[in-house]
Design a protein around this motif. Structure first.
Motif, PDB file in Angstrom:
ATOM      1  N   GLY A 176       3.130 -10.258 -15.575  1.00 15.45           N
ATOM      2  CA  GLY A 176       3.280  -9.603 -14.281  1.00 15.45           C
ATOM      3  C   GLY A 176       2.487  -8.318 -14.192  1.00 15.45           C
ATOM      4  N   ARG A 177       2.303  -7.851 -12.993  1.00 20.21           N
ATOM      5  CA  ARG A 177       1.565  -6.609 -12.768  1.00 20.21           C
ATOM      6  C   ARG A 177       2.415  -5.400 -13.111  1.00 20.21           C
ATOM      7  NH1 ARG A 177       0.305  -7.590  -6.637  1.00 20.21           N
ATOM      8  NH2 ARG A 177       2.418  -8.396  -6.846  1.00 20.21           N
ATOM      9  N   VAL A 178       1.749  -4.358 -13.571  1.00 21.80           N
ATOM     10  CA  VAL A 178       2.430  -3.103 -13.896  1.00 21.80           C
ATOM     11  C   VAL A 178       2.605  -2.249 -12.647  1.00 21.80           C
ATOM     12  CG1 VAL A 178       2.285  -0.987 -15.263  1.00 21.80           C
ATOM     13  CG2 VAL A 178       1.586  -3.170 -16.265  1.00 21.80           C
ATOM     14  N   THR A 179       1.596  -2.275 -11.768  1.00 27.53           N
ATOM     15  CA  THR A 179       1.686  -1.560 -10.493  1.00 27.53           C
ATOM     16  C   THR A 179       1.282  -2.519  -9.380  1.00 27.53           C
ATOM     17  OG1 THR A 179      -0.626  -0.760 -10.506  1.00 27.53           O
ATOM     18  CG2 THR A 179       1.030   0.609 -11.618  1.00 27.53           C
ATOM     19  N   GLU A 180       1.688  -2.188  -8.148  1.00 25.33           N
ATOM     20  CA  GLU A 180       1.244  -2.961  -7.004  1.00 25.33           C
ATOM     21  C   GLU A 180       0.935  -2.032  -5.846  1.00 25.33           C
ATOM     22  OE1 GLU A 180       4.454  -5.660  -6.257  1.00 25.33           O
ATOM     23  OE2 GLU A 180       5.362  -4.339  -4.759  1.00 25.33           O
ATOM     24  N   ALA A 181       0.012  -2.456  -4.991  1.00 27.80           N
ATOM     25  CA  ALA A 181      -0.435  -1.634  -3.873  1.00 27.80           C
ATOM     26  C   ALA A 181       0.487  -1.824  -2.669  1.00 27.80           C
ATOM     27  CB  ALA A 181      -1.862  -1.998  -3.483  1.00 27.80           C
ATOM     28  N   ARG A 182       0.722  -0.738  -1.958  1.00 23.68           N
ATOM     29  CA  ARG A 182       1.544  -0.756  -0.754  1.00 23.68           C
ATOM     30  C   ARG A 182       0.913   0.141   0.308  1.00 23.68           C
ATOM     31  NH1 ARG A 182       6.187  -4.222  -0.395  1.00 23.68           N
ATOM     32  NH2 ARG A 182       6.804  -4.701  -2.544  1.00 23.68           N
ATOM     33  N   ARG A 183       1.181  -0.184   1.582  1.00 24.09           N
ATOM     34  CA  ARG A 183       0.853   0.723   2.678  1.00 24.09           C
ATOM     35  C   ARG A 183       2.103   1.512   3.008  1.00 24.09           C
ATOM     36  NH1 ARG A 183      -4.010   2.211   3.938  1.00 24.09           N
ATOM     37  NH2 ARG A 183      -3.359   2.546   6.106  1.00 24.09           N
ATOM     38  N   ILE A 184       1.992   2.831   3.042  1.00 23.85           N
ATOM     39  CA  ILE A 184       3.161   3.663   3.274  1.00 23.85           C
ATOM     40  C   ILE A 184       2.903   4.628   4.424  1.00 23.85           C
ATOM     41  CG2 ILE A 184       3.820   3.547   0.837  1.00 23.85           C
ATOM     42  CD1 ILE A 184       2.862   6.481   0.609  1.00 23.85           C
ATOM     43  N   THR A 185       3.977   5.133   4.974  1.00 20.05           N
ATOM     44  CA  THR A 185       3.908   6.187   5.985  1.00 20.05           C
ATOM     45  C   THR A 185       4.159   7.521   5.301  1.00 20.05           C
ATOM     46  OG1 THR A 185       4.699   4.728   7.750  1.00 20.05           O
ATOM     47  CG2 THR A 185       4.940   7.113   8.092  1.00 20.05           C
ATOM     48  N   THR A 186       3.262   8.456   5.503  1.00 23.21           N
ATOM     49  CA  THR A 186       3.428   9.792   4.928  1.00 23.21           C
ATOM     50  C   THR A 186       3.942  10.751   5.995  1.00 23.21           C
ATOM     51  OG1 THR A 186       1.129  10.414   5.431  1.00 23.21           O
ATOM     52  CG2 THR A 186       1.561   9.392   3.294  1.00 23.21           C
ATOM     53  N   VAL A 187       4.876  11.593   5.619  1.00 20.16           N
ATOM     54  CA  VAL A 187       5.461  12.574   6.534  1.00 20.16           C
ATOM     55  C   VAL A 187       5.384  13.943   5.880  1.00 20.16           C
ATOM     56  CG1 VAL A 187       7.522  13.278   7.798  1.00 20.16           C
ATOM     57  CG2 VAL A 187       7.022  10.842   7.495  1.00 20.16           C
ATOM     58  N   ARG A 188       4.824  14.918   6.600  1.00 11.61           N
ATOM     59  CA  ARG A 188       4.709  16.280   6.076  1.00 11.61           C
ATOM     60  C   ARG A 188       5.060  17.279   7.166  1.00 11.61           C
ATOM     61  NH1 ARG A 188       0.305  13.616   3.744  1.00 11.61           N
ATOM     62  NH2 ARG A 188       0.173  13.772   1.465  1.00 11.61           N
ATOM     63  N   ILE A 189       5.573  18.402   6.740  1.00  8.41           N
ATOM     64  CA  ILE A 189       5.800  19.528   7.642  1.00  8.41           C
ATOM     65  C   ILE A 189       5.025  20.715   7.092  1.00  8.41           C
ATOM     66  CG2 ILE A 189       7.493  21.131   8.600  1.00  8.41           C
ATOM     67  CD1 ILE A 189       9.550  18.898   8.464  1.00  8.41           C
ATOM     68  N   ARG A 190       4.100  21.235   7.879  1.00  6.43           N
ATOM     69  CA  ARG A 190       3.290  22.378   7.484  1.00  6.43           C
ATOM     70  C   ARG A 190       3.342  23.436   8.573  1.00  6.43           C
ATOM     71  NH1 ARG A 190      -2.193  19.338   5.227  1.00  6.43           N
ATOM     72  NH2 ARG A 190      -1.237  18.453   3.326  1.00  6.43           N
ATOM     73  N   GLU A 191       3.738  24.625   8.179  1.00  5.38           N
ATOM     74  CA  GLU A 191       3.841  25.744   9.101  1.00  5.38           C
ATOM     75  C   GLU A 191       4.639  25.355  10.343  1.00  5.38           C
ATOM     76  OE1 GLU A 191      -0.140  26.993   9.841  1.00  5.38           O
ATOM     77  OE2 GLU A 191      -0.368  27.899   7.838  1.00  5.38           O
ATOM     78  N   GLY A 192       5.718  24.582  10.112  1.00  5.00           N
ATOM     79  CA  GLY A 192       6.603  24.208  11.198  1.00  5.00           C
ATOM     80  C   GLY A 192       6.155  23.037  12.044  1.00  5.00           C
ATOM     81  N   ARG A 193       4.976  22.450  11.755  1.00  5.44           N
ATOM     82  CA  ARG A 193       4.482  21.316  12.533  1.00  5.44           C
ATOM     83  C   ARG A 193       4.671  20.028  11.744  1.00  5.44           C
ATOM     84  NH1 ARG A 193      -1.261  22.161  15.253  1.00  5.44           N
ATOM     85  NH2 ARG A 193      -0.502  20.239  16.229  1.00  5.44           N
ATOM     86  N   LEU A 194       5.027  18.966  12.434  1.00  9.03           N
ATOM     87  CA  LEU A 194       5.294  17.667  11.839  1.00  9.03           C
ATOM     88  C   LEU A 194       4.030  16.817  11.882  1.00  9.03           C
ATOM     89  CD1 LEU A 194       7.380  15.621  10.706  1.00  9.03           C
ATOM     90  CD2 LEU A 194       7.817  14.943  13.090  1.00  9.03           C
ATOM     91  N   TYR A 195       3.686  16.221  10.736  1.00  9.47           N
ATOM     92  CA  TYR A 195       2.523  15.344  10.630  1.00  9.47           C
ATOM     93  C   TYR A 195       2.973  14.004  10.051  1.00  9.47           C
ATOM     94  CZ  TYR A 195      -0.146  19.700  11.026  1.00  9.47           C
ATOM     95  OH  TYR A 195      -0.654  20.901  11.441  1.00  9.47           O
ATOM     96  N   ALA A 196       2.390  12.925  10.547  1.00 15.23           N
ATOM     97  CA  ALA A 196       2.667  11.586  10.042  1.00 15.23           C
ATOM     98  C   ALA A 196       1.371  10.802   9.966  1.00 15.23           C
ATOM     99  CB  ALA A 196       3.693  10.859  10.907  1.00 15.23           C
ATOM    100  N   GLY A 197       1.283   9.929   8.990  1.00 19.40           N
ATOM    101  CA  GLY A 197       0.082   9.125   8.830  1.00 19.40           C
ATOM    102  C   GLY A 197       0.359   7.911   7.971  1.00 19.40           C
ATOM    103  N   ARG A 198      -0.674   7.119   7.745  1.00 22.98           N
ATOM    104  CA  ARG A 198      -0.572   5.926   6.915  1.00 22.98           C
ATOM    105  C   ARG A 198      -1.626   6.009   5.815  1.00 22.98           C
ATOM    106  NH1 ARG A 198       3.194   2.024   6.875  1.00 22.98           N
ATOM    107  NH2 ARG A 198       1.691   0.319   6.915  1.00 22.98           N
ATOM    108  N   LYS A 199      -1.265   5.508   4.634  1.00 21.32           N
ATOM    109  CA  LYS A 199      -2.235   5.474   3.542  1.00 21.32           C
ATOM    110  C   LYS A 199      -1.821   4.411   2.536  1.00 21.32           C
ATOM    111  CE  LYS A 199      -0.381   8.599   0.052  1.00 21.32           C
ATOM    112  NZ  LYS A 199      -0.723   9.656  -0.909  1.00 21.32           N
ATOM    113  N   GLY A 200      -2.764   4.057   1.677  1.00 15.57           N
ATOM    114  CA  GLY A 200      -2.465   3.153   0.582  1.00 15.57           C
ATOM    115  C   GLY A 200      -1.854   3.916  -0.578  1.00 15.57           C
ATOM    116  N   ASP A 201      -0.942   3.263  -1.286  1.00 16.69           N
ATOM    117  CA  ASP A 201      -0.287   3.900  -2.422  1.00 16.69           C
ATOM    118  C   ASP A 201      -0.013   2.839  -3.476  1.00 16.69           C
ATOM    119  OD1 ASP A 201       0.789   5.984  -3.856  1.00 16.69           O
ATOM    120  OD2 ASP A 201       2.771   5.828  -2.938  1.00 16.69           O
ATOM    121  N   HIS A 202       0.278   3.292  -4.685  1.00 18.73           N
ATOM    122  CA  HIS A 202       0.664   2.394  -5.763  1.00 18.73           C
ATOM    123  C   HIS A 202       2.099   2.693  -6.175  1.00 18.73           C
ATOM    124  CE1 HIS A 202      -3.710   1.831  -6.114  1.00 18.73           C
ATOM    125  NE2 HIS A 202      -3.410   0.673  -6.684  1.00 18.73           N
TER     126      HIS A 202
END
Length: 289
Positions: free
Chosen positions: A2-28
Motif C-alpha cells: 500500500g501507499r505511505v501517503t496519498e494526495a488530496r484536494r483540501i480547502t485552506t482557511v486562514r485569518i490574517r489581520e482580521g480578514r478571512l481567506y479561503a482557497g483550494r490546494k493539493g496536499d498529502h
C-alpha cells in the motif's frame, strides 16, 4: 504494498489581520490502513498502521507482547495470499493487510485474542493487566555508559531531517534506535507511535541485536506507558522523546532503572533544552554550571 501517503484536494482557511481567506490546494496525507495480525493461523490483533516494514512491525509487536523472545522463535511472517479485494479494474488484488506469523515452537505465552481494534494511538489495548506487561522485561538495563546532552540535541536534528513522511503530511510519528555514540541504526515512520517503535525493535530482532543495551530509543511523540514497556522489553536503557511523558511512563521508567528524557528540542545553532524525568546518571552533566 500500500501507499505511505496519498494526495488530496483540501480547502485552506486562514485569518490574517482580521480578514478571512479561503482557497483550494493539493496536499498529502499519511495513509492509515488496518493490519490483521494472526499467530499460527489464529486471529490475534487488528492494528491501524501505515503500510511498510510490516514484517518488522509484527516481530516487534510479538516481542513486546511476550509471544517471542528472538527471531528464531518464528518460522516465518508473511502476507496471507487469500486476503484479496476487487479493485477498480474488476480484478482481485492482495490487500497486504493480513499477516500470519508462524512459530517454530509453541508461543511463550498463551494466545490472547484482542477483541478490540488496536488504534494508531494505543499499544496495550486489551492487555489483561498493566502489571503483567510491566514485569515482562527479560534484560537488566545497562548502566555503564553516558551521553552528553549536546549529542542528544544533534541526534534529534538529524532525526527530524529524515522524517520524510512527516515532512509531506505532518501526520506521522517516527522512532529510531540510536547507539550511545550518536549513530542512528534504524529509523521508521508510521501513523501510530507504537507501530513505529514496533518496527524499529522488530528490525533489531531480525538483526539479532537484542538486548539493545548500547542504544537509546528516540521517538517523535510523547512518552507513554506502552512505549516505555516496549523499550524495557527490548533491554533499552534510555527513552528519549520530543514531547511530554505520562505519569505511568515515568513511574515505569523509574522502577525498572530506565532514563527517561522528554521535551527534547534542539535548535539549528546547537542550543536546545530537555527534561530528564528519571535516572539522570546516564547523562554527562559534569560541565553543568
Amino acid at each position: 504494498m500500500g501507499r505511505v501517503t496519498e494526495a488530496r484536494r483540501i480547502t485552506t482557511v486562514r485569518i490574517r489581520e482580521g480578514r478571512l481567506y479561503a482557497g483550494r490546494k493539493g496536499d498529502h496525507v499519511v495513509v492509515e490502513e488496518p493490519l490483521d495480525i494472526r499467530l499460527d493461523g489464529a486471529p490475534l490483533s487488528m492494528t491501524m498502521r501505515t503500510p511498510g516494514h510490516d514484517v518488522e512491525l509484527v516481530h516487534g509487536f510479538l516481542h513486546a507482547e511476550g509471544y517471542i523472545a528472538s527471531r528464531e522463535d518464528l518460522e516465518q511472517a508473511r502476507y496471507c495470499d487469500g486476503a484479496v479485494v476487487e479493485d477498480e479494474s474488476g480484478l482481485p488484488r492482495n490487500t497486504y493487510n493480513v499477516m500470519d506469523a508462524t512459530t517454530r515452537v509453541a508461543p511463550r505465552r498463551p494466545i490472547t485474542i484482542k477483541n478490540v481494534v488496536t488504534s494508531s494511538a494505543c499499544g496495550v489495548c486489551g492487555t489483561a493487566s498493566i502489571d503483567e506487561v510491566r514485569t515482562a522485561g527479560r534484560y537488566a538495563l545497562a548502566a555503564e555508559w553516558t551521553v552528553a546532552p549536546e549529542l542528544l540535541l544533534d541526534v534529534q536534528r538529524r532525526f527530524d531531517a529524515e522524517q520524510g513522511v512527516f515532512a509531506r503530511t505532518g501526520g506521522s510519528h517516527g522512532a529510531a534506535l540510536v547507539r550511545h555514540d550518536g549513530e542512528i541504526l534504524v529509523q521508521r515512520e508510521d501513523v501510530g507511535r507504537h507501530n513505529a517503535v514496533d518496527k524499529v525493535i522488530g528490525w533489531a530482532l531480525l538483526e539479532d541485536r537484542l538486548p539493545l543495551s548500547d542504544c537509546f530509543l528516540l521517538v517523535s511523540s510523547r512518552a507513554s506507558f506502552e512505549i516505555a514497556q516496549k523499550a524495557y522489553a527490548a533491554g533499552i536503557p534510555m527513552l528519549v522523546c520530543v514531547s511530554a511523558a505520562s505519569s505511568l511512563a515515568i513511574g515505569t521508567a523509574e522502577s525498572v532503572g530506565m532514563t527517561l528524557v522528554g521535551f527534547l528540542r534542539g535548535r539549528e545553532d546547537g542550543d536546545g533544552r530537555m527534561n530528564v524525568y528519571t535516572h539522570p546518571e546516564r547523562l554527562d552533566l559534569s560541565g553543568a554550571a
